[in-house]
Design a protein around this motif. Structure first.
Motif, mmCIF file in Angstrom:
data_model
loop_
_atom_site.group_PDB
_atom_site.id
_atom_site.type_symbol
_atom_site.label_atom_id
_atom_site.label_comp_id
_atom_site.label_asym_id
_atom_site.label_seq_id
_atom_site.Cartn_x
_atom_site.Cartn_y
_atom_site.Cartn_z
ATOM 1 N N ALA A 1 0.850 -1.101 0.004
ATOM 2 C CA ALA A 1 0.022 -0.103 -0.038
ATOM 3 C C ALA A 1 0.864 1.157 -0.012
ATOM 4 O O ALA A 1 0.631 2.339 -0.782
ATOM 5 C CB ALA A 1 -0.914 -0.044 1.204
ATOM 6 N N ALA A 2 1.886 1.364 0.759
ATOM 7 C CA ALA A 2 2.663 2.259 0.693
ATOM 8 C C ALA A 2 3.507 2.556 -0.307
ATOM 9 O O ALA A 2 3.713 3.799 -0.809
ATOM 10 C CB ALA A 2 3.830 2.200 2.215
ATOM 11 N N ARG A 3 3.972 1.623 -1.369
ATOM 12 C CA ARG A 3 4.748 1.683 -2.277
ATOM 13 C C ARG A 3 3.632 2.368 -3.427
ATOM 14 O O ARG A 3 4.115 3.243 -4.055
ATOM 15 C CB ARG A 3 5.153 0.196 -2.870
ATOM 16 C CG ARG A 3 6.441 -0.085 -2.562
ATOM 17 C CD ARG A 3 6.946 -1.321 -3.332
ATOM 18 N NE ARG A 3 8.038 -1.713 -2.269
ATOM 19 C CZ ARG A 3 8.310 -3.035 -1.914
ATOM 20 N NH1 ARG A 3 7.132 -4.066 -2.724
ATOM 21 N NH2 ARG A 3 9.215 -3.666 -1.365
ATOM 22 N N ALA A 4 2.476 2.019 -3.364
ATOM 23 C CA ALA A 4 1.366 2.287 -4.369
ATOM 24 C C ALA A 4 1.240 4.028 -4.072
ATOM 25 O O ALA A 4 1.201 4.709 -5.199
ATOM 26 C CB ALA A 4 0.104 1.717 -4.243
ATOM 27 N N ALA A 5 1.555 4.364 -2.759
ATOM 28 C CA ALA A 5 1.347 5.788 -2.519
ATOM 29 C C ALA A 5 2.391 6.507 -3.193
ATOM 30 O O ALA A 5 2.280 7.613 -3.596
ATOM 31 C CB ALA A 5 1.187 5.689 -0.970
#
Lengths: 242, 452
Positions: free
Chosen positions: B10-14
């Motif tokens: 999720a953080a990478r997608a951000a």
């Protein structure tokens, strides 16, 4: 020749906020008018030079501790010089040391000169930011002074000591009573640095004229081209207002 | 997928989203998000780096040092780095998110954030360059940072190396339970005639006596000793001697290390870059696996980091970007500039945003006076443009060729249009970002998060 003698107290120790900028401005504004200028450094153990204006800046806690005894030991000589007509300008830490004491957050106490009836006690947070004040150092000549403040100390003035000015934006002496700095006779103390004098040329000139008065009587200062100073002052005023 | 892996995804997608929406380079936001979801994310992700990590901190030079260390270690080592000055916990966490296959972390870390980050990373080496007065409104006093660093180094694991600058009394006094590597300069010809005004640490950190300097190289860095308590600069493990300044082109010196010696022609000017090179070399010695010839080669091929003497061609003019963020760093830039006798134009962009330091009094501790007579025309810009111009006026710089521009872009155009010779673009941190954004729009430099 008309000349101004400034004594810079502890320039090696108390210079944290570019205090030399204040001296540079006094020097330039005298020289531009053909007024002689000498800045005499006075460090620990040096004899106190004869001067028209004594300047003391601020330092890191450790540096202030290193000169505490020396400064406190000079209180009587400084008082005598001021009674003799000299002025004194004290900024930040130097301002706190005009008073009776500075009490740190852990209750540790640093003595002051007691030249002005004020005391300072550290609060839990530092009061940091741009500041502007209205002041009237000379009756009938209101000035706005701008700069930056950064101090943990809360300063309270004794009865009968006037603040240098009223806070327009910022914290001032203690964040509560609206006062900033102190003005007692020929002694001016303030938390405002930035340095204080470059952006406040009217204050610089007022101090120059008053200090010259000790040996040269009333001196009318020629006006200077202060367009850049004025722009810098106004920009700082707007930034302080947010 | 474990719960932790899902948070990482999720953080990478951000990061991708932040870049696509032009919110920035995605250099800190994903890390912030991840740390909010998983406060122990740094500890968990760093465990995947087989070689551990190296943290680098200093008031001045951490970005350059980290970049130099990478130049010494890559491509043999696969590094995980925070490349864009994103040097708080969130920046380190963001870097760790994108470190597939890396075996060693190299992180530059903000001085104030260092103790927290070091505790989480348990670095195999901690590289400490210098402590100068910088943004007192944000960090508090130098002594306070030194005290926090000492608590941090004292708590380092026994297997963790401390790499410290012996020439900085505050940094040289730090100690750790494990091994220590000390670096510095040892060359009489590189010493200054006297201590510069903006020296920040003139007093013994242990007993408060005024330090005695056999030699001062830069600010308060030098061969120091204390007449009061007898402390002195520790013996150097990695040092430079026979320094030969090559003007703005760089410095030649002999690099001495426990692994052997090498002649180096560093393509970056100024003694502060020699210190950065020594810090990087000492760190490479701590990491191991690099011989001294390879170190010299890595240093000689080095490109400048963001805004540190970065050379550009703008239209038909040569330009140099100079990041100035505190008096010590700015004084070195000014001193180096004054050695270039060609006619030149200067833009000084002074901002007072939080990342620059809101208090601009430091400009009075910079010896702009050295530039008097050295510049053809000067333009100032930024949120404190008039104040900067006033400072230069009192320094005798620019005279009637002193201009105040309404914006950084306008200032750039005025500087480019004036006189002849190279254009030096000096700016504080956010002013430099803005300048680079303008140049990027004009196709001159890449956006900062793409530059590695």
């Amino acid at each position: 020749m008309t000349d101004l003698r400034v004594c810079h107290l502890y320039p090696e120790h108390l210079n944290i906020y570019a205090d030399r900028g204040n001296i540079a401005v006094l020097r330039a504004r005298c020289r531009w008018r053909g007024i002689g200028f000498a800045a005499i450094a006075c460090g620990p153990g040096d004899p106190l030079p004869d001067a028209d204006l004594y300047y003391v800046g601020g330092g890191q806690d450790r540096d202030q501790l290193l000169i505490e005894d020396d400064l406190v030991g000079r209180a009587a000589n400084l008082r005598a010089a001021i009674d003799d007509g000299a002025w004194m300008l004290a900024v930040c830490g130097g301002y706190q040391m005009l008073g009776h004491y500075y009490r740190g957050h852990q209750g540790d106490e640093m003595r002051g000169t007691g030249l002005v009836d004020l005391v300072t006690e550290a609060g839990p947070t530092r009061m940091i930011g741009n500041i502007s004040i209205d002041c009237e150092l000379r009756p009938g000549q209101p000035l706005t002074v701008v700069g930056f403040e950064n101090h943990a100390g809360r300063t309270r003035l004794g009865e009968g000591v006037r603040p240098l000015g009223r806070v327009l934006h910022g914290h001032g002496n203690n964040g509560r009573d609206g006062g900033e700095g102190a003005h007692a006779g020929r002694i001016v103390g303030t938390y405002i640095h930035g340095p204080l004098l470059p952006k406040n040329p009217a204050l610089a000139d007022l101090l120059i004229a008053e200090a010259l008065g000790r040996r040269h009587g009333t001196v009318a200062l020629e006006p200077l081209d202060d367009r850049l100073e004025g722009m810098a002052h106004d920009a700082a005023l707007a930034i302080a207002a947010g | 997928m474990t719960a932790f892996t899902a948070k990482v995804v999720a953080a990478r997608a951000a990061a991708g989203l932040s870049r696509r929406t032009r919110a920035g380079g995605g250099t800190t936001l994903p890390g912030k998000l991840l740390l909010r979801m998983a406060p122990d994310a740094i500890e968990r992700m760093t465990a995947r780096l087989a070689g551990g990590s190296v943290v680098i901190s200093a008031t001045n030079g951490k970005t350059t040092t980290a970049k130099m260390l990478a130049a010494l270690l890559e491509p043999e080592r696969r590094l995980c780095r925070n490349t864009a000055g994103a040097n708080l916990e969130s920046g380190v966490a963001s870097a760790l998110l994108h470190c597939h296959g890396a075996d060693l972390g190299v992180f530059e870390v903000d001085e104030a954030a260092l103790p927290g980050v070091a505790t989480r990373l348990e670095p195999r080496a901690t590289v400490l360059g210098n402590l100068f007065r910088d943004q007192l409104d944000r960090y508090g006093e130098l002594e306070a940072i030194a005290a926090r660093w000492q608590r941090m180094t004292a708590a380092l694991p026994a297997g963790s190396l401390l790499v410290r600058n012996g020439d900085d009394p505050l940094v040289a006094s730090l100690s750790n339970p494990g091994e220590t590597l000390t670096f510095g300069i040892d060359h009489e010809g590189a010493a200054l005639a006297e201590m510069p005004h903006a020296s920040d640490s003139k007093w013994c950190p242990a007993c408060g006596t005024r330090l005695r300097y056999e030699r001062v190289y830069l600010g308060h860095l030098g061969d120091w000793s204390c007449p009061g308590c007898g402390r002195r600069r520790p013996p150097l493990d990695v040092w430079a001697d026979a320094l030969d300044p090559l003007g703005l082109d760089g410095t030649r010196f002999v690099l001495r290390t426990p692994l052997g010696d090498a002649d180096v022609e560093l393509p970056l000017p100024g003694l502060y870059n020699v210190y950065n090179a020594l810090a990087a070399t000492a760190a490479a010695c701590a990491v191991g696996g690099v011989d001294v010839a390879r170190m010299a080669q890595g240093l000689e091929r080095f490109d400048a980091a963001f805004g540190r003497f970065e050379r550009l061609r703008i239209g038909d003019r040569d330009a140099v970007l100079l990041l100035a963020k505190n008096p010590a760093g700015a004084n070195e830039l000014i001193r180096t500039l004054a050695t270039d006798s060609r006619p030149k134009q200067l833009l000084v962009a002074l901002n007072d945003l939080i990342a620059d330091g809101r208090d601009v009094s430091w400009i009075w501790d910079v010896d702009f006076e050295l530039l008097a007579g050295h510049v053809q025309g000067v333009v100032t810009a930024g949120t404190r443009a008039a104040e900067m111009a006033m400072r230069l006026k009192y320094g005798g710089v620019g005279g009637d060729r002193l201009e105040v521009a309404g914006s950084i872009e306008a200032g750039l155009d005025r500087a480019l249009a004036g006189g002849e010779g190279p254009v030096y673009l000096l700016g504080t941190y956010t002013a430099m970002l803005e300048l680079r954004a303008v140049l990027a729009r004009r196709g001159v430099v890449r956006p900062y998060w793409e530059a590695a």
